[in-house]
Structure formats: C-alpha cells, structure tokens
Scaffold this motif. Sequence first.
Motif, short mmCIF file in Angstrom:
data_model
loop_
_atom_site.label_atom_id
_atom_site.label_comp_id
_atom_site.label_asym_id
_atom_site.label_seq_id
_atom_site.Cartn_x
_atom_site.Cartn_y
_atom_site.Cartn_z
N ALA A 17 6.39 -12.75 -2.41
CA ALA A 17 6.84 -12.88 -1.01
C ALA A 17 5.69 -13.35 -0.12
CB ALA A 17 7.39 -11.54 -0.51
N LEU A 18 4.49 -12.84 -0.36
CA LEU A 18 3.32 -13.27 0.41
C LEU A 18 3.07 -14.76 0.25
CD1 LEU A 18 0.77 -10.36 -0.13
CD2 LEU A 18 1.56 -11.21 2.07
N SER A 19 3.28 -15.27 -0.95
CA SER A 19 3.01 -16.68 -1.20
C SER A 19 4.03 -17.59 -0.53
CB SER A 19 2.99 -16.95 -2.71
OG SER A 19 4.28 -16.82 -3.27
N TYR A 20 5.20 -17.04 -0.15
CA TYR A 20 6.26 -17.86 0.44
C TYR A 20 6.37 -17.68 1.96
CZ TYR A 20 8.23 -19.40 -4.01
OH TYR A 20 8.43 -19.99 -5.23
N SER A 39 4.76 5.49 -17.94
CA SER A 39 5.08 4.09 -18.23
C SER A 39 6.12 3.54 -17.25
CB SER A 39 5.60 3.96 -19.66
OG SER A 39 5.99 2.63 -19.94
N VAL A 40 7.16 4.36 -16.97
CA VAL A 40 8.20 3.92 -16.03
C VAL A 40 7.63 3.75 -14.63
CG1 VAL A 40 10.33 4.63 -14.87
CG2 VAL A 40 10.12 4.90 -17.34
N ALA A 41 6.83 4.72 -14.18
CA ALA A 41 6.24 4.64 -12.84
C ALA A 41 5.34 3.41 -12.71
CB ALA A 41 5.45 5.91 -12.53
N GLU A 42 4.53 3.15 -13.72
CA GLU A 42 3.65 1.98 -13.69
C GLU A 42 4.45 0.69 -13.70
OE1 GLU A 42 1.18 2.58 -17.03
OE2 GLU A 42 -0.17 4.00 -16.04
N ASP A 43 5.55 0.66 -14.47
CA ASP A 43 6.38 -0.54 -14.56
C ASP A 43 7.06 -0.82 -13.23
OD1 ASP A 43 7.68 -2.69 -16.11
OD2 ASP A 43 9.49 -1.53 -15.74
N ILE A 44 7.58 0.24 -12.60
CA ILE A 44 8.26 0.07 -11.31
C ILE A 44 7.28 -0.44 -10.26
CG2 ILE A 44 9.36 1.31 -9.40
CD1 ILE A 44 10.68 3.12 -11.47
N TYR A 45 6.10 0.15 -10.22
CA TYR A 45 5.11 -0.30 -9.23
C TYR A 45 4.69 -1.74 -9.51
CZ TYR A 45 0.80 -0.98 -6.70
OH TYR A 45 -0.17 -1.51 -5.89
N ALA A 46 4.52 -2.09 -10.80
CA ALA A 46 4.12 -3.46 -11.14
C ALA A 46 5.17 -4.46 -10.67
CB ALA A 46 3.91 -3.57 -12.65
N ARG A 47 6.45 -4.11 -10.83
CA ARG A 47 7.51 -5.02 -10.38
C ARG A 47 7.49 -5.16 -8.86
NH1 ARG A 47 12.83 -3.30 -14.00
NH2 ARG A 47 11.89 -3.65 -16.07
N ILE A 48 7.31 -4.04 -8.17
CA ILE A 48 7.25 -4.10 -6.71
C ILE A 48 6.06 -4.94 -6.27
CG2 ILE A 48 6.88 -2.72 -4.62
CD1 ILE A 48 8.40 -0.45 -5.99
N GLU A 49 4.92 -4.73 -6.92
CA GLU A 49 3.71 -5.49 -6.57
C GLU A 49 3.93 -6.98 -6.80
OE1 GLU A 49 -1.08 -5.18 -7.39
OE2 GLU A 49 0.31 -4.64 -8.99
N ASP A 50 4.56 -7.33 -7.93
CA ASP A 50 4.82 -8.74 -8.23
C ASP A 50 5.74 -9.35 -7.18
OD1 ASP A 50 3.24 -8.56 -10.45
OD2 ASP A 50 4.90 -8.35 -11.87
N ASP A 67 0.84 -1.22 0.00
CA ASP A 67 0.00 0.00 0.00
C ASP A 67 0.87 1.26 0.00
OD1 ASP A 67 -2.24 -1.59 0.07
OD2 ASP A 67 -2.52 -1.44 2.24
N HIS A 68 1.97 1.21 0.74
CA HIS A 68 2.87 2.36 0.80
C HIS A 68 3.50 2.64 -0.57
CE1 HIS A 68 5.91 5.13 2.25
NE2 HIS A 68 6.86 4.35 1.79
N GLN A 69 3.93 1.57 -1.25
CA GLN A 69 4.53 1.74 -2.57
C GLN A 69 3.51 2.26 -3.58
OE1 GLN A 69 7.66 1.61 -3.30
NE2 GLN A 69 8.37 0.81 -1.34
N HIS A 70 2.27 1.79 -3.45
CA HIS A 70 1.21 2.28 -4.34
C HIS A 70 0.94 3.76 -4.10
CE1 HIS A 70 -2.98 2.95 -5.66
NE2 HIS A 70 -2.62 2.18 -6.67
N ALA A 71 0.92 4.15 -2.82
CA ALA A 71 0.68 5.56 -2.48
C ALA A 71 1.80 6.45 -3.01
CB ALA A 71 0.54 5.71 -0.96
N ARG A 72 3.01 5.92 -3.07
CA ARG A 72 4.14 6.70 -3.59
C ARG A 72 4.08 6.81 -5.11
NH1 ARG A 72 9.79 4.67 -1.42
NH2 ARG A 72 10.37 6.36 -2.84
N ALA A 73 3.68 5.73 -5.76
CA ALA A 73 3.71 5.71 -7.22
C ALA A 73 2.50 6.41 -7.84
CB ALA A 73 3.77 4.27 -7.72
#
Length: 267
Positions: A243-246, A227-238, A167-173
Amino acid sequence: MDRPTPHRRPHGQGSPCPPARRQVPRTVQPSHVNAILRNPYYIGTVRFRGAQYEGRHQPLIAESLFERVQEVLDQHYGAGEKEHLIPHYLKGTTFCSECGYRLCITNAKGRYMYYYCLGRQSRRSTCRRPYMSVEQVEQAVERYYAVVVIPEAMAEVIRTGLRIELDHQHARAQPEIDYAARSVTELEAERRRLARGVVNGSIPDDLAADEQDRITTERRQAKAVASVAEDIYARIEDTLTIALSYVTRVEDAYRIGKPHVRRLANQ
C-alpha cells in the motif's frame, strides 16, 4: 470473494417481527434490519437526544466486528443505487459528462449489459448520449485515474497513517509471539528436567510417560500459536508495504484493484 448481503436474508426467508400489542406479526423489512445493524447498542453505546454515551450494559459484539458491518453496509448503500439483480462495481458511482445525471446499468435480454444516461432516459435533460457498453465505461474510468494526482502533503499523511497502522499491528502481534516463544523455552526446560528425573530414578516411568506426552502436546501447540501469529503479522506487513508503494501511483493501484477495491475508490 462475494460480500454478504445480510440486509436481504431475513426478508427473503420471511422472518416475522415479534407481535406488538393489538398487532399481528409482520414480515421484517430490509429497513428494519439496516436499523438493527447500524445500532451502536451492540458495542456498549446508547443514544440519547442525538448524542452517544457509553452504556452500562455489556457489549454484545466486538467493536471491530461492528465497524466491519458498517463498511459492508456503506458499500451497499453509499453508492446511491441498489444492487438488485445487476451487480457491478461501478453501479451508482458514474455520471454523464454531458448533463450530470447518473449513469444507470441495465441488462438487455439477460445477455447484454450496458449503461444509459438517466437524464436522457427520463427526458429530464436534452442529453443525447447513446448507450455505452460496460467495457466502455470501465475504460473511461481507468483513463480518468491516469490523470489523478494525489498532492504530496496528502500522500505524506497517508504514508504516516500506514506506518502507524503497521506499528500498531506489530505491537498487537509481538506479545503473543513472545508468550508462545517463552512457553516453548519453558517446556524445553521442563522436558530436560523430566529426563534427568527418569535417569536418577526420582520420577516413575509411567508418570514420566504421561508428562512427556503432555509436554510434547503443549510444545506443539505453542509453536503453532507462534507460527500463526508471525504469519498473520507478515501478511499484514506485506499488505501495508505494498500500500505504501502505491500511495502516489493512483492509476496502477486502480488498475490492479479487484472490483470491491475499485468500488471503494469510486465512492
């Protein structure tokens, strides 16, 4: 990717300390560099009588960069055994199951890497553990993680922390993405107004050409930022989703982890 070892470079290059009164210049030692890199002064904090206070000076570096440096230093020094010429992610983190002394690594004839019990080698114990290949020790640690279970309460704390970070990374991006999207919309509207001005003759052709070039350039830049901001957030989200799954799959997380991840897990 190899991590930098900033604590070695100045010494290896022979960088001198500034000469003090009545003293000749001397070579910077690794301990000096370590003290410099650990000093919170560079992020606007001062130490006084064991406590830290917010200083009046302008921070020299970002706090995120300072924390990254601390992480690198902790990985080098936290294991209890210096890297020197034989780097290995288990170095300094494994101990003999018979006597409890540290397992140390050596490189025989520059070709054969193996671990040995420091207690036996120094005769501090009666341990009879033989030399073990690096592969044997790696496999033993992997077997250990097969029986490690994270309590559900702790797992939930980790999950909550990961969700908060997401949520924090989304709020930043999001503000940057929104700003870039608004810029594209405004530039599109400006381009339409420009076209109408050319048609009705209120804007000279030469000025229209210059404005068209400017709008095209700014529009391209705004789209690139979005595009860069969306890509960075997508990578962080992935990454955080993985990490949640592990969280409760400790064995799987360790098995697929790269050496620097395994080193962090073992410290």
